[in-house]
Design a protein around this motif. Sequence first.
Motif, PDB file in Angstrom:
ATOM      1  N   ASN A  96     -34.441  31.081  11.420  1.00 51.49           N
ATOM      2  CA  ASN A  96     -33.883  29.967  12.187  1.00 51.49           C
ATOM      3  C   ASN A  96     -33.164  30.410  13.452  1.00 51.49           C
ATOM      4  O   ASN A  96     -31.951  30.361  13.554  1.00 51.49           O
ATOM      5  N   VAL A 126     -47.543  12.391  19.357  1.00 50.11           N
ATOM      6  CA  VAL A 126     -46.396  13.071  18.797  1.00 50.11           C
ATOM      7  C   VAL A 126     -45.115  12.538  19.384  1.00 50.11           C
ATOM      8  O   VAL A 126     -44.125  12.355  18.713  1.00 50.11           O
ATOM      9  N   TYR A 127     -45.189  12.280  20.683  1.00 50.63           N
ATOM     10  CA  TYR A 127     -43.937  11.950  21.327  1.00 50.63           C
ATOM     11  C   TYR A 127     -43.553  10.500  21.117  1.00 50.63           C
ATOM     12  O   TYR A 127     -42.451  10.111  21.372  1.00 50.63           O
ATOM     13  N   SER A 128     -44.496   9.722  20.654  1.00 47.84           N
ATOM     14  CA  SER A 128     -44.079   8.366  20.341  1.00 47.84           C
ATOM     15  C   SER A 128     -43.932   8.250  18.838  1.00 47.84           C
ATOM     16  O   SER A 128     -44.884   8.075  18.117  1.00 47.84           O
ATOM     17  N   PHE A 129     -42.763   8.420  18.405  1.00 46.71           N
ATOM     18  CA  PHE A 129     -42.479   8.212  16.997  1.00 46.71           C
ATOM     19  C   PHE A 129     -42.200   6.726  16.866  1.00 46.71           C
ATOM     20  O   PHE A 129     -41.249   6.223  17.448  1.00 46.71           O
ATOM     21  N   LEU A 140     -34.824  19.585  10.573  1.00 48.90           N
ATOM     22  CA  LEU A 140     -35.906  19.537  11.543  1.00 48.90           C
ATOM     23  C   LEU A 140     -35.543  18.723  12.776  1.00 48.90           C
ATOM     24  O   LEU A 140     -36.293  18.688  13.740  1.00 48.90           O
ATOM     25  N   ASP A 146     -37.497  25.867  13.491  1.00 51.96           N
ATOM     26  CA  ASP A 146     -37.841  24.687  12.714  1.00 51.96           C
ATOM     27  C   ASP A 146     -37.605  23.386  13.457  1.00 51.96           C
ATOM     28  O   ASP A 146     -38.322  22.418  13.262  1.00 51.96           O
ATOM     29  N   HIS A 147     -36.603  23.365  14.242  1.00 49.63           N
ATOM     30  CA  HIS A 147     -36.213  22.104  14.885  1.00 49.63           C
ATOM     31  C   HIS A 147     -37.315  21.614  15.818  1.00 49.63           C
ATOM     32  O   HIS A 147     -37.989  22.422  16.455  1.00 49.63           O
ATOM     33  N   ILE A 148     -37.463  20.287  15.868  1.00 48.93           N
ATOM     34  CA  ILE A 148     -38.546  19.783  16.718  1.00 48.93           C
ATOM     35  C   ILE A 148     -38.318  20.108  18.184  1.00 48.93           C
ATOM     36  O   ILE A 148     -39.257  20.236  18.944  1.00 48.93           O
ATOM     37  N   ASN A 149     -37.085  20.225  18.567  1.00 47.84           N
ATOM     38  CA  ASN A 149     -36.836  20.480  19.978  1.00 47.84           C
ATOM     39  C   ASN A 149     -36.524  21.937  20.261  1.00 47.84           C
ATOM     40  O   ASN A 149     -36.042  22.268  21.328  1.00 47.84           O
ATOM     41  N   PRO A 160     -38.232  24.539  21.112  1.00 43.87           N
ATOM     42  CA  PRO A 160     -38.721  25.211  22.318  1.00 43.87           C
ATOM     43  C   PRO A 160     -37.963  24.843  23.579  1.00 43.87           C
ATOM     44  O   PRO A 160     -38.060  25.544  24.580  1.00 43.87           O
ATOM     45  N   TYR A 185     -43.560  29.019  13.703  1.00 43.98           N
ATOM     46  CA  TYR A 185     -43.164  27.625  13.684  1.00 43.98           C
ATOM     47  C   TYR A 185     -44.018  26.881  12.674  1.00 43.98           C
ATOM     48  O   TYR A 185     -44.989  27.404  12.157  1.00 43.98           O
ATOM     49  N   GLY A 186     -43.667  25.651  12.440  1.00 41.04           N
ATOM     50  CA  GLY A 186     -44.425  24.857  11.488  1.00 41.04           C
ATOM     51  C   GLY A 186     -43.527  24.354  10.375  1.00 41.04           C
ATOM     52  O   GLY A 186     -42.435  24.875  10.146  1.00 41.04           O
ATOM     53  N   LEU A 187     -44.019  23.339   9.687  1.00 34.45           N
ATOM     54  CA  LEU A 187     -43.217  22.729   8.641  1.00 34.45           C
ATOM     55  C   LEU A 187     -43.082  23.658   7.442  1.00 34.45           C
ATOM     56  O   LEU A 187     -44.036  24.311   7.061  1.00 34.45           O
ATOM     57  N   LEU A 189     -45.886  20.211  13.596  1.00 36.78           N
ATOM     58  CA  LEU A 189     -44.945  19.525  12.711  1.00 36.78           C
ATOM     59  C   LEU A 189     -45.426  18.105  12.428  1.00 36.78           C
ATOM     60  O   LEU A 189     -45.406  17.631  11.289  1.00 36.78           O
TER      61      LEU A 189
END
Lengths: 674, 753
Positions: free
Chosen positions: B548, B254-257, A653, B579-582, B584, B468-470, A562
């Motif tokens: 979804n 990734v985890y640091s937005f 998302l 779709d959601h980032i979380n 998993p 998964y994926g955008l 993503l």
Amino acid sequence: AHLSPCSIFWYEDRPEGQKTQIEEDLNKQLFDNLVSFLRRSHSEFQEKTTEWNCQMKSREIPTAALVLGVNVTDHDLTFRSLSEVLQNRVTPYVALLQAKDCPGIKNLMQKLLGQLMNCYVDQNMYKICRKKSAMSLWSIITLYTCDSIFLFYYFETPSKKRTSSRHWQSPPVVVIFKDMESFTTKVLQDFIVISSQHIHELPLVLVFGIATSPMIIHGLLPHSVSSLLCIELFQSLSCKEHLSTIIDKVLLTTQFPLKLSEKVLQVLINIFLYHDFSVQNFIKGFQLCIVEHFYTQPLSVLCCHQEEVKKRINSLSHNQCENIRRLPSFRRYVENQPSEKQIALLTTDGFLKETVQQLLDDLNVYHENYFPVLRCLHVFTSSLPKYPLGKQIRELHCACLENRVWETEEYESFLQLARMLNKCDLVTMLQKCVEILVSSPGKEFDKTVEKLKEFLTQFQKLEGGCALSYVPLQIKLKLFYNGTNGYHFLWYILTLLELKESRRSKKLTKFEMLRFEVVDYIDSVVRNYLVPADHKTLHEIVYFNTASVLREHLNAAPRVALHTALNNPYCYLKSQALRSDGGSISNKAPDICIVYKLHLECGRLINLVDWLEAFSTVVTAVEGPNADAPSSDQVDDVIHARFIRAVSELELLGFIKPSKQKTDHVARLTWGGC
Amino acid sequence: MLNKYRAVSEQSCVGCQLTFIYVFICNLGVRWARQLRRGAAKALGPAAASRRHGNPGRPRAWLAAEVPPAPFSRRWQEGVGRRGPRVGGDARQSAPRCGPQRWGGSRGGRRVRVRAARERASASPRPPQGRWVARGSQGPGPRGGGGGARAAAAGGGLGAPAMSQAERKGGAALEVKFVPDEAVLRHIADDAGIKVRKDKTPLTVNVKRFVKKLDTLSDDEAQEFLEEKDYVAALGICAQDLMENGSSVGGSEVYSFQTPKRSNKMAELASELAQTPGQSVASDHSECPEKITKTPQSSKHSSSNKVQQKSKKNDFMSTTPYRLRKRLAAPDAYLESESEYSASCSEEEDDEETQKEVITVLSSLKTPAKAKVASTPPSRKKVTKKKDKMSNLVEEYFEAHSTSKVLTSDRTLQKLRKRRLNQQTLHDLLEKSPLAYAAEIEELNQQYESLFSKWMLQLHLGFNIVLYGLGSKHDLLEKFRISMLQDTVHLVVNGYFPSITVRSILNSITEEVLDHIGTFRSPLDQLEFIIKRFKEDSSLELYVLIHNLDSQMLRGERSQQILAQLSSLPSVYLIASIDHINAPLMWDQAKQSLYNWLWYETTTFSPYVEETSYENSLLVQQSGSLALSSLTHVLRSLTLNARGIFRLLAQYQLENKDNPSYPGLSFQDFYQQCREAFLVNSDLTLRAQLTEFRDHKLIRTKRECPLILEEALNATYKLSLLVAIRGWENAEVLQLFFIVFLSAYFYRDNETT
């Protein structure tokens, strides 16, 4: 796409066979473990029957706490076979309970009875129960119903089951709590208290499946309840041992034609060690390897048992022959052949088939030799201090597959350490090696075995000579043997001393000479047989080596995907317009990327108006300045709509959510390091 | 080191411009001074405090007693300047105290701040030996002066491998330890960013000095990196043939937005992005007029733009090898802040020459020609990044959530005089605008479609597939269904549907697949039944497609458990999308093993048309045509008179909305009203009608007074299973809804509100 019909047919039955084999392995391992467990619980129960009075007074329920380890996913299998075994050998009354089925004592009883009576408990039993509960206190009623059901059950059953001779006279009722930790305390307490009331009427045995530590029982249950249990602890086989067994039985044999390359094996083992400790997942990964190999490699037709190879080679089509010619390892092989043979290999299919047959035979022989020698080497390495080439045979296997093992530093240190082994160890190791080689199917080992035996006899002859100097050392070692570290430490010191001494004397004793000889011989054997597989011709047919596929499908990283898609759409959309310098995002990127990029600049709350304006700035800039410039606070409807879409996509998302804190603001759900 | 200090101090005395080190020292200083004073006062009383100043021969022991434990000090230093100063007695006290405070959230934070403010108010002027810092400082206030400098030095000395002793000549022998580099850099990079802008010449000097030190440090970092990489490599992340470079992104990125804190950052970035490709856009955008309109120094401006672009480049360089990139990219916050201030250079009108200097300095920082200088930014980042990454993240989070103050502009959409679009117009508008990159998306899709047969095979082998994926995977799954599942029994679940439940999924399986008529007491029973049936009849096969799987309604633990168990059946083949980032995180080990997933990345970039159409976006008109359309089902079934009755009742209730003790319209009154409006002719009819309403759960009766239930709106759920509107409890929404509701159905000619 490249799937040949033959291989379709092939893989359809293939994985199944292997899978069952693996599961059998698992079970076998498990049974060994359980038989002892059973015996003990038997005796426990017998004790109970004999010491009746004592038990009755204390009202203790015999309980087995089965510590299974954290690989929760494997427990299912364990319990299933446990209940099978119990049902076959001990008692027909086995109930398996799971926490998620038993939110209350009522559900628990329902499940329990359902399983014990081997049928689905219908409602009428509970209707009574409910009616009563309406009248009086629920707890009393549960108690009442519970024991009435128990009693009912107990008096009912013996008449039914007495016929089956394999069970005991009065078979115990075994209740297994699969995941003890996740049961609610209340349910467990109630159940234990209730059943302890009837322990003198009902031969009940509890089995707690515990993932963490046995202390959890005391954490979950108050003392008054846990004192009703007579707990005995059982430790199941650790998952690592489990894995070793599987690797040993499946991967390190010639039985299965498909082999895993070093990288693939490493990925699987790493997933196991770093992620879940789940043997089942390992097997799943292995299955995936099988599927992938037979699906993607068109030549995997040839990956089969020795007997069938010939038939299949003969049925190869021209295209498949061409495929073989394209294999890198085969091309390497061809290049090393004399020119006339080269031409023949590249032009005539018949000759090619013969050669392939030959080569596959070679490969098979290589495997037949490889594994026994690997095991022999493991005998040596696993007993040396610091385990120069890995403690587990799988590590050694990986090292050997990776590249020529004798070129590594670890191997050097192995040789050095081996040259310092004392006689006693050396002899036992050699004996083990002889055993391994004798039991192996490889035909070439006669000579080796002979040679090793010769060494052994020589060692025996040496007895008088220099063994004396080792006796005191042996005694000293014994002293330190208990603490492994101490032992190793001492071992080091002693060997160093010895080395010094021998340096000083500069004269090798007979034993030392012989030892050098042995080590050199082993070295030569290793060099001869443990060639890495990718040096072998046609290894592509047998080895599965696309580790990335495996990782992609088993250990995927959705967030990374993503993130990449949002930050660098060019990775996916190969459009020149998106290819901005240095891979940064361009303003022609899809709307969602731009919106995402903009939102990264904000704090916890985002003003939608600002966001919208920023977005429209970017978008209008792309569309060109000449487009009739919208007035400063009027945004084009289409852009507005696109913005709405992008924002709601971000919401879907999970990057933002609406916020009530301030009007027209959304809250960011991600935060970051800056 | 000593020289350095001296040099710096001389410069500051002479040049009266502050270097960033000074800024930092002052920042730290104020806090340390306060902390020291307080700690001393607390522990030993004021006499002790004065003795400290009077007896500078023993500062080390003093300071040692008061330095907080290492992790604390580091955290503490990071927080300087942004959070209110944390006040604590001595180290032993303050360290444990800071834990609960932080976790306690905003309230704790505020309390600290108040106390700090009080502390500040009572701060007395500093003794003269510290003035050399105080004099030059323009930042956090001169009151923090000398003790501050001392304290800062001491605090820094904790973590710094290299320290220097600087003897002041003024008799007061004072031990000065050097501050840890990462702390300094941190403050240069973000806190003191604004101040840095003001100083010019010293910058280069100092930077050069830093380089020397940092080089030694960076070796260790590299070592650590190598070790870390072993595992990564073992997992195959660096595997040779990655079809997409996506997988080569490290987790830390990734985890640091990133979240910079300037409020107008977004607009800046927007204009920056707008300009990126070199089209000089003369946008008369309100947000960045200064920047663009003031182009007398356009040449400089463009150069600063280049700088920005360069720094951007670092962020997302996909061509650099993984390890390097990781190192470069992660702390792009710093780069960002750099580019930020270079961008905002143009805002400073007063001194153009100085600006020129800054820009040249900056660009020289970036040019590889000056190797020594150019190496600074990455090494800076490296040092700061690795060590503080974790604590930093945590810090940031709590910081962001501790203050209730929000630094955003107050503009609202209303002021924009933009009418809110409703769902339909939105849809139409989007129809009009062409989909960007349609060809590329099509290519992607074709790539995925080639996997269909493989999916089928793997489904049959007992795996389940998750995509998964955008981008919306709806169409892809639909294509899969059409091409592969034509002649099979399959069930499509639209997870994004707001009222989907596991129960409805199970129902459709039992009723439509298994032809079972009858109800179940609980979903678990139902599941058990399904499992039993599938086990009995091995010829039964069912394909389940779930769009979804991570939707609001299905992501619950119980739903997932049931679905997982369902999917673990050998003859149920599940293919789902998330779709959601979380997403998993929904699955624990047990569920995952039940699901037996094979992950497939299918980034399609196609818009989530279906998935978001149910979502009540903030920007879409709240009344929601969907809600209305669902109400039609109820209302159409009513007779004209019945509608009138309902309307009458609703009107009364709305009129008395503000009166919480409104008893309702008594039945007799209501009957009168209805009679007058020719809606009923007997009270029996009215009673019957009300009973019908009641049966539809539209009203309730309280002491003979019919009242429209608030849940009457909720009843739309049950009837149409369509809408989920947020904020039921919100009276405003309710009223709005009623108005729309009434106007749309009773005054159809006048549809606009």
